[in-house]
Design an enzyme around this catalytic site. Structure first.
Site, PDB file in Angstrom:
ATOM      1  N   TYR A  26      72.354 -64.131-119.662  1.00 54.90           N
ATOM      2  CA  TYR A  26      73.388 -62.993-119.986  1.00 54.90           C
ATOM      3  C   TYR A  26      73.373 -61.835-119.051  1.00 54.90           C
ATOM      4  CZ  TYR A  26      72.900 -65.673-124.492  1.00 54.90           C
ATOM      5  OH  TYR A  26      72.938 -66.832-125.388  1.00 54.90           O
ATOM      6  N   TYR A 154      78.564 -66.571-133.844  1.00 54.55           N
ATOM      7  CA  TYR A 154      78.144 -67.118-132.679  1.00 54.55           C
ATOM      8  C   TYR A 154      77.080 -68.725-132.950  1.00 54.55           C
ATOM      9  CZ  TYR A 154      74.893 -67.624-128.708  1.00 54.55           C
ATOM     10  OH  TYR A 154      74.045 -68.154-127.698  1.00 54.55           O
ATOM     11  N   ASP A 248      74.209 -72.658-140.096  1.00 59.29           N
ATOM     12  CA  ASP A 248      73.405 -72.323-139.158  1.00 59.29           C
ATOM     13  C   ASP A 248      72.257 -71.073-139.552  1.00 59.29           C
ATOM     14  OD1 ASP A 248      72.300 -71.239-136.738  1.00 59.29           O
ATOM     15  OD2 ASP A 248      74.294 -71.098-135.735  1.00 59.29           O
ATOM     16  N   LYS A 277      64.303 -70.985-133.829  1.00 56.59           N
ATOM     17  CA  LYS A 277      63.764 -69.821-133.625  1.00 56.59           C
ATOM     18  C   LYS A 277      62.350 -69.354-134.282  1.00 56.59           C
ATOM     19  CE  LYS A 277      67.960 -67.305-132.285  1.00 56.59           C
ATOM     20  NZ  LYS A 277      67.653 -67.162-130.644  1.00 56.59           N
TER      21      LYS A 277
END
Length: 436
Positions: A26, A154, A248, A277
């Site tokens: 990014y 996202y 998600d 995560k």
């Protein structure tokens, strides 16, 4: 090459030498500043190469729920490294993966009883999408290949997941012509959008494989929050029209919103759920895609053609699974709910003063997520340097200044984060006004 933000010290040679060869995430590499060099981690802190300590306000992209270098996780990974670091799951088995699958199935809501492992969150969502499409193919409904997702959503940076991200969000707009065309709609948060969502599923049932969404908080799309009632409505509407629901929980799972899984706050069980995560406590790459029994059963037959033909090389990596089993020990022995409730209250109280600052559009909190939303700007590198100068690591994005601290953070460390957020936003408003 620009200087490291927030420091006048000489950067280490490994950073300056390697910066000419690394490609960062990014990041527009032309003119990019050197990243902050980290020598070690401990608890909720990052120790820079020059010895200064930073309180990590974002838990390394929301992963380090138990802080860094937790002895229980470290010891589990060390033991596993010494005995069996990895074997393929194709035709072989090892204890850590099978134990972890059993534990996740028992912890997850409802009958999410089958666990497919992979290495990253994006891939786990791709696998969920592949499962959903093949579920309908195996049931004789081959035309059901479209996905519905939501504005502000996202789900990752791989090609299938890019197609279900908000197309206006910006990161993936260059690839619009290459991506599968999915159905992006508004979250059904009021009567008008609820009617529109219901009509969409009713009119296109024969096309739609599944709805894909982040429950309660849309993370990288802007930390956008919605109510448990919205999630419950989506589940009920999917049921009414016979559409699968993929949740998600990569960001929201493992206590971040106050319950172990965000969907529990709406008493909702998805057909497929993705996790990553915090799964390994921020130590090693690992992700999981969990499927309900009725989804798994659709893949069972006497024909190899109905099997799920997918197999990441390092799926179920033994060290990653050992880390995850140790992280689950910590969640089970000390449930995060009370700690997250304390963090939520402190965030709400200490971020509220920012609401009155120039350029602030909103302040919002959910669980261990605190957000100050600003008017659009391009001062991210300046802000990161300002945070470092205040002994805090924070990584604002778009117009969002936020914190997702480790769930074990102390009240004093959290206050340092929130004070830095309010101060940086205040100074940004002053700077913006002076620049006209």
């Amino acid at each position: 090459m620009a200087d490291t933000p927030g420091t006048n010290s000489t950067p280490p040679a490994w950073l300056t030498d390697g910066f000419d060869h690394i490609w960062l995430p990014y990041t527009q590499m032309q003119g990019a500043p050197l990243p902050a060099p980290i020598a070690r981690t401990e608890g909720c802190k990052l120790v820079m190469a020059d010895g200064r300590e930073l309180i990590d306000g974002v838990a390394s992209w929301w992963t380090a729920a138990h802080g860094y270098n937790h002895p229980h996780i470290r010891e589990a990974v060390t033991r596993q490294l010494e005995t069996l670091p990895h074997v393929m799951l194709g035709g072989l088995a090892h204890e850590q993966a099978y134990t972890l699958a059993s534990r996740l199935a028992k912890m997850a809501p409802g009958d999410l009883s089958r666990v497919f492992f992979s290495e990253s969150g994006s891939v786990s969502v791709e696998i969920a999408m592949k499962m959903a499409v093949q579920y309908w193919i195996n049931k004789g409904a081959e035309g059901r290949s479209q996905f519905v997702s939501f504005t502000g959503g996202y789900h990752g940076d791989t090609f299938a997941t890019m197609s279900v991200c908000d197309p206006e969000e910006g990161m993936h707009s260059l690839f619009a012509g290459l991506l599968a065309q999915q159905i992006i709609t508004d979250l059904p948060t009021d009567a008008a959008t609820q009617t529109a969502f219901n009509d969409l599923l009713a009119s296109r049932t024969d096309d739609i494989a599944a709805v894909v969404m982040e429950p309660l908080v849309q993370g990288a799309g802007g930390m956008i929050m919605h109510s448990p009632e919205t999630l419950a409505f989506i589940r009920a509407t999917c049921d009414r029209h016979g559409v699968l629901l993929i949740l998600d929980e990569i960001f929201t799972g493992f206590g971040r919103t106050g319950t172990l899984f965000a969907c529990e706050q709406a008493d909702v069980v998805p057909d497929i759920m993705t996790l990553s995560k915090a799964l390994t406590g921020g130590t090693l790459p690992l992700a999981a895609t969990l499927a309900c029994t009725h989804v798994f059963d659709a893949f069972l037959s006497d024909s190899a053609e109905t099997a799920l033909m997918h197999g990441p090389t390092y799926m179920g990596n033994a060290m990653g699974c050992a880390a995850a089993n140790a992280a689950l020990d910590l969640f089970e022995n000390d449930p995060p709910g009370p700690r997250v409730a304390r963090i939520e209250q402190q965030l709400a109280e200490e971020l509220e003063p920012a609401r009155q600052l120039a350029g602030v559009k909103d302040v919002r909190v959910k669980g261990a997520i605190g957000v100050i939303e600003l008017e659009p700007h391009g001062d991210h590198d300046w802000m990161k340097a300002e945070f470092i100068a205040r002994g805090v690591w924070n990584r604002p994005f778009n117009n969002i200044v936020y914190t997702t601290p480790p769930l074990v953070i102390s009240p004093s460390d959290l206050s340092q984060i929130t004070s830095a957020m309010v101060e940086v936003v205040r100074d940004w408003g002053i700077k913006k006004n002076e620049e006209g």
